[in-house]
Design a protein around this motif. Structure first.
Motif, PDB file in Angstrom:
ATOM      1  N   GLN A  87       0.838  -1.202   0.000  1.00  0.00           N
ATOM      2  CA  GLN A  87       0.000   0.000   0.000  1.00  0.00           C
ATOM      3  C   GLN A  87       0.873   1.253   0.000  1.00  0.00           C
ATOM      4  O   GLN A  87       1.742   1.433   0.851  1.00  0.00           O
ATOM      5  N   GLY A  88       0.676   2.116  -0.990  1.00  0.00           N
ATOM      6  CA  GLY A  88       1.406   3.367  -1.070  1.00  0.00           C
ATOM      7  C   GLY A  88       2.789   3.258  -1.673  1.00  0.00           C
ATOM      8  O   GLY A  88       3.453   4.283  -1.886  1.00  0.00           O
ATOM      9  N   ALA A  89       3.262   2.055  -1.968  1.00  0.00           N
ATOM     10  CA  ALA A  89       4.626   1.869  -2.462  1.00  0.00           C
ATOM     11  C   ALA A  89       4.736   2.178  -3.956  1.00  0.00           C
ATOM     12  O   ALA A  89       3.778   2.031  -4.721  1.00  0.00           O
ATOM     13  N   LEU A  90       5.927   2.618  -4.354  1.00  0.00           N
ATOM     14  CA  LEU A  90       6.262   2.748  -5.766  1.00  0.00           C
ATOM     15  C   LEU A  90       6.817   1.393  -6.198  1.00  0.00           C
ATOM     16  O   LEU A  90       7.883   0.963  -5.738  1.00  0.00           O
ATOM     17  N   VAL A  91       6.098   0.708  -7.073  1.00  0.00           N
ATOM     18  CA  VAL A  91       6.383  -0.685  -7.422  1.00  0.00           C
ATOM     19  C   VAL A  91       6.823  -0.778  -8.879  1.00  0.00           C
ATOM     20  O   VAL A  91       6.131  -0.295  -9.778  1.00  0.00           O
ATOM     21  N   VAL A  92       7.974  -1.382  -9.105  1.00  0.00           N
ATOM     22  CA  VAL A  92       8.442  -1.648 -10.463  1.00  0.00           C
ATOM     23  C   VAL A  92       8.057  -3.074 -10.833  1.00  0.00           C
ATOM     24  O   VAL A  92       8.463  -4.029 -10.173  1.00  0.00           O
ATOM     25  N   ASP A  93       7.272  -3.202 -11.880  1.00  0.00           N
ATOM     26  CA  ASP A  93       6.866  -4.515 -12.382  1.00  0.00           C
ATOM     27  C   ASP A  93       7.921  -5.003 -13.369  1.00  0.00           C
ATOM     28  O   ASP A  93       7.984  -4.545 -14.507  1.00  0.00           O
ATOM     29  N   ALA A  94       8.757  -5.938 -12.918  1.00  0.00           N
ATOM     30  CA  ALA A  94       9.779  -6.535 -13.780  1.00  0.00           C
ATOM     31  C   ALA A  94       9.378  -7.938 -14.199  1.00  0.00           C
ATOM     32  O   ALA A  94      10.217  -8.719 -14.654  1.00  0.00           O
ATOM     33  N   MET A  95       8.100  -8.263 -14.059  1.00  0.00           N
ATOM     34  CA  MET A  95       7.619  -9.619 -14.329  1.00  0.00           C
ATOM     35  C   MET A  95       7.158  -9.773 -15.782  1.00  0.00           C
ATOM     36  O   MET A  95       6.830  -8.800 -16.445  1.00  0.00           O
ATOM     37  N   ASN A  96       7.141 -11.025 -16.226  1.00  0.00           N
ATOM     38  CA  ASN A  96       6.635 -11.364 -17.548  1.00  0.00           C
ATOM     39  C   ASN A  96       5.804 -12.636 -17.461  1.00  0.00           C
ATOM     40  O   ASN A  96       6.106 -13.536 -16.664  1.00  0.00           O
ATOM     41  N   TYR A  97       4.789 -12.707 -18.300  1.00  0.00           N
ATOM     42  CA  TYR A  97       3.945 -13.898 -18.337  1.00  0.00           C
ATOM     43  C   TYR A  97       4.538 -14.916 -19.298  1.00  0.00           C
ATOM     44  O   TYR A  97       4.754 -14.640 -20.478  1.00  0.00           O
ATOM     45  N   TRP A  98       4.842 -16.110 -18.770  1.00  0.00           N
ATOM     46  CA  TRP A  98       5.320 -17.233 -19.571  1.00  0.00           C
ATOM     47  C   TRP A  98       4.384 -18.404 -19.331  1.00  0.00           C
ATOM     48  O   TRP A  98       4.313 -18.916 -18.216  1.00  0.00           O
TER      49      TRP A  98
END
Length: 232
Positions: A87-98
């Motif tokens: 909650q409230g965090a700056l989140v970097v999405d480094a994920m990929n769907y495989w």
């Protein structure tokens, strides 16, 4: 403008190859790096400390309190993370769907949206920016370069808030890559798996050209058709 001076800590959720590589780069940049995984901190401490000199093995809650938090877990598992922890965090999405790893997941293979928008919907109280996921693991481990190096790679970034994109751009720069702003979070579809830029390990100029060509590519036409001919 956000600079590296504004960043002091980096949380990495995921202790696999990508998470460890990002943590190593964070430590090299002088950041306080906190690594969390699905296992308790005491179960990953030895491997984290061996792989990332100076990093701390912590709980997800502790990692989430860093200035920026990177999600580097298999995408099929992100909903197992409690949204309230970020909650409230700056989140970097480094994920990929495989599909080979995550299984057949129609919810993650919807051409009418980007996977990062799906992540943002789950972490509704967080600010999600897509980055650090389209270069190869080898590039993260071996190809980071100082600013101005002609061999420096470009790193695409997509996010809805200009300040958050600037903060992630500062992080990307500190880690050894040239930030390439792709646009809003929806534009992350242009550097997901199956696109020209994904895995290309290109310089910033070439990365921009690849992003620009997306809508003329096979994947771009599939996405455009699914969206009724509209673009983000």
């Amino acid at each position: 403008m956000t600079t590296t001076a504004d960043l002091s800590s980096l949380g990495v959720i995921g202790a696999g190859r990508i998470g460890r590589a990002i943590a190593v780069l964070g430590r090299a940049a002088g950041l306080d790096v906190r690594v969390a995984a699905s296992r308790p901190p005491e179960q990953i401490r030895a491997e984290v400390e061996a792989a990332v000199l100076g990093a701390q093995a912590v709980s997800v809650d502790e990692a989430a309190r860093a200035d920026i938090v990177v999600l580097a877990i298999p995408m099929g598992r992100f909903r197992q993370l409690p949204a309230e922890a970020l909650q409230g965090a700056l989140v970097v999405d480094a994920m990929n769907y495989w599909w080979e790893l995550d299984g057949a997941r129609p919810d993650l293979d919807d051409p009418t949206t980007s996977t990062s928008e799906i992540v943002q919907a789950h972490f509704a109280g967080s600010r999600v920016v897509k980055a650090l996921g389209h270069v190869s693991g080898y590039a993260l481990e071996e190809l980071a370069r100082p600013a101005g190096d002609p061999d420096r790679l470009g790193m695409a970034i997509a996010g809805d808030d200009a300040g958050d994109v600037a903060a992630v751009g500062a992080l990307v720069d500190a880690l050894g890559f040239d930030p390439v702003v792709a646009g809003a979070l929806a534009e992350g579809v242009r550097f997901e798996p199956g696109t020209e830029l994904f895995g290309a390990d290109a310089g910033a100029g070439e990365a921009r050209e690849m992003l620009a060509r997306f809508w003329q590519s096979q994947r771009g036409r599939v996405v455009s058709r699914a969206r009724g001919g509209s673009r983000p």
